[in-house]
Design a protein around this motif. Structure first.
Motif, short mmCIF file in Angstrom:
data_model
loop_
_atom_site.label_atom_id
_atom_site.label_comp_id
_atom_site.label_asym_id
_atom_site.label_seq_id
_atom_site.Cartn_x
_atom_site.Cartn_y
_atom_site.Cartn_z
N ASP A 111 0.84 -1.20 0.00
CA ASP A 111 0.00 0.00 0.00
C ASP A 111 0.88 1.24 0.00
O ASP A 111 0.88 2.01 0.95
CB ASP A 111 -0.91 0.00 1.23
CG ASP A 111 -1.91 -1.13 1.18
OD1 ASP A 111 -2.62 -1.24 0.17
OD2 ASP A 111 -1.98 -1.92 2.14
N ARG A 117 -2.70 -0.89 -6.19
CA ARG A 117 -2.31 -1.69 -5.04
C ARG A 117 -1.77 -3.04 -5.53
O ARG A 117 -2.31 -3.62 -6.47
CB ARG A 117 -3.54 -1.89 -4.15
CG ARG A 117 -3.27 -2.46 -2.79
CD ARG A 117 -4.56 -2.39 -1.98
NE ARG A 117 -4.36 -2.80 -0.61
CZ ARG A 117 -5.12 -3.71 0.01
NH1 ARG A 117 -6.12 -4.30 -0.64
NH2 ARG A 117 -4.88 -4.03 1.26
N GLU A 147 -10.19 -4.59 2.44
CA GLU A 147 -9.64 -3.39 3.09
C GLU A 147 -9.70 -2.18 2.18
O GLU A 147 -9.86 -1.06 2.65
CB GLU A 147 -8.17 -3.64 3.48
CG GLU A 147 -8.00 -4.59 4.64
CD GLU A 147 -6.55 -5.04 4.79
OE1 GLU A 147 -5.68 -4.58 3.99
OE2 GLU A 147 -6.28 -5.85 5.68
N GLN A 148 -9.49 -2.39 0.86
CA GLN A 148 -9.47 -1.25 -0.06
C GLN A 148 -10.26 -1.60 -1.32
O GLN A 148 -9.67 -1.87 -2.37
CB GLN A 148 -8.03 -0.89 -0.41
CG GLN A 148 -7.25 -0.33 0.77
CD GLN A 148 -6.09 0.52 0.32
OE1 GLN A 148 -6.21 1.34 -0.61
NE2 GLN A 148 -4.95 0.34 0.96
N LYS A 151 -9.60 0.70 -4.68
CA LYS A 151 -8.30 0.98 -5.31
C LYS A 151 -7.96 -0.12 -6.32
O LYS A 151 -7.97 -1.31 -5.98
CB LYS A 151 -7.21 1.06 -4.24
CG LYS A 151 -5.86 1.44 -4.82
CD LYS A 151 -4.91 1.97 -3.78
CE LYS A 151 -3.60 2.36 -4.44
NZ LYS A 151 -2.64 2.90 -3.49
N THR A 153 -6.25 -2.92 -8.21
CA THR A 153 -5.34 -3.87 -7.56
C THR A 153 -4.81 -4.87 -8.58
O THR A 153 -5.57 -5.41 -9.39
CB THR A 153 -6.09 -4.61 -6.44
OG1 THR A 153 -6.54 -3.65 -5.48
CG2 THR A 153 -5.20 -5.64 -5.75
#
Ligand SMILES: [Fe+2]
Length: 278
Positions: A111, A117, A147-148, A151, A153
């Motif tokens: 991160d 990511r 968690e994200q 974003k 990835t």
């Protein structure tokens, strides 16, 4: 963001050639030299497994010495020819190296300030050259992706989650791919999956995600499709891949084949004015 993916280096002890034929130290040195010349420089190097040819600590020592001074952050995950305990000993400060109870795999998320990511998955299984994505590994992935969720990835892993049609390598396939596809169906931010293992450039769409195998830094797998296809390996010049995240939020991937890296030339038929405008 520019990612250089180097896979399947297969470093050996001094005086030993991989598969008895390939000078993999020389091949890795050639790739590193080429990357040092790149303009712009990659933001990150991703090593998608098989740093060692046969689980030798000396291979990891050699890797560390060769990459020292590259000046680019790098991340790695184990391949079937690697050993987790040796990786932990050789790269103690690397993310994902601390073993947790019930989680001896090496998986982590990067991160940083990158627009994408990065998540490393561990397909290694200690008892076999085949790969697995166990329920524990995928539970970790599910949590990491949760968690994200917004974003973009990229997932990097060693064994590809699909069969290639090359029977000799499909035998060493990956277990757990259906459950992996289920996880991906719940996390649409995964924009790309990159793998190694097969020692050839191969692409497909897996669970709606462009998934690619980069050609090896070391020897190349023969193109043996089906039971009667060619088997074994070919000695070719080393290769690696560049994945460029562009301003349209998309990865563009280039395979770099060092065999033809004998010079850079302008097209004699192109308009010189066009080039000077770039
Ligand atoms: Fe390999």
């Amino acid at each position: 963001m520019l990612i250089a993916q180097i896979t399947d280096i297969h470093l050996t002890p001094n005086g030993v050639f991989a598969q008895g034929k390939a000078n993999t130290e020389q091949q890795f040195a050639q790739v590193l030299a080429a990357i040092k010349q790149l303009k712009p420089q990659p933001d990150v190097l991703l090593f998608t497994g098989d740093i060692a040819d046969n689980k030798q600590p000396v291979a990891y020592e050699k890797f560390r010495k060769m990459i020292a001074g590259i000046g680019i952050p790098y991340y790695l995950i184990p391949g079937n020819h690697d050993d987790r305990t040796m990786l932990r000993a050789a790269f103690p400060d690397h993310p994902g190296m601390s073993a947790r109870p019930g989680q001896d795999f090496i998986q982590y998320a990067i991160d940083e300030d990158f627009p994408v990511r990065l998540i490393g998955l561990d397909t290694h299984r200690p008892d076999n050259d085949k790969g697995d994505l166990s329920a524990e590994k995928l539970a970790w992935l599910e949590e990491a992706l949760s968690e994200q969720p917004d974003k973009p990835t990229l997932i990097f892993m060693h064994h590809p989650p699909f069969l290639t049609g090359i029977d000799e390598m499909d035998y060493y396939n990956l277990a757990g791919t259906e459950a992996f596809a289920d996880v991906l169906s719940r996390h649409k931010q995964v924009v790309r999956i990159i793998c190694g293992h097969v020692h050839r450039s191969i692409q497909t769409v897996f669970a709606g995600v462009l998934t690619s195998i980069a050609p090896a830094c070391a020897f190349t797998q023969a193109l043996g499709l089906g039971p009667d296809g060619a088997q074994g390996f070919i000695l070719e010049a080393p290769k690696y891949e560049l994945h460029l995240w562009n301003d349209r939020d998309n990865f563009i991937s280039h395979t770099v084949n060092l065999e033809y890296n004998s010079g850079a030339f302008a097209y004699p038929t192109h308009d010189a004015g066009f080039i000077s405008k770039q």
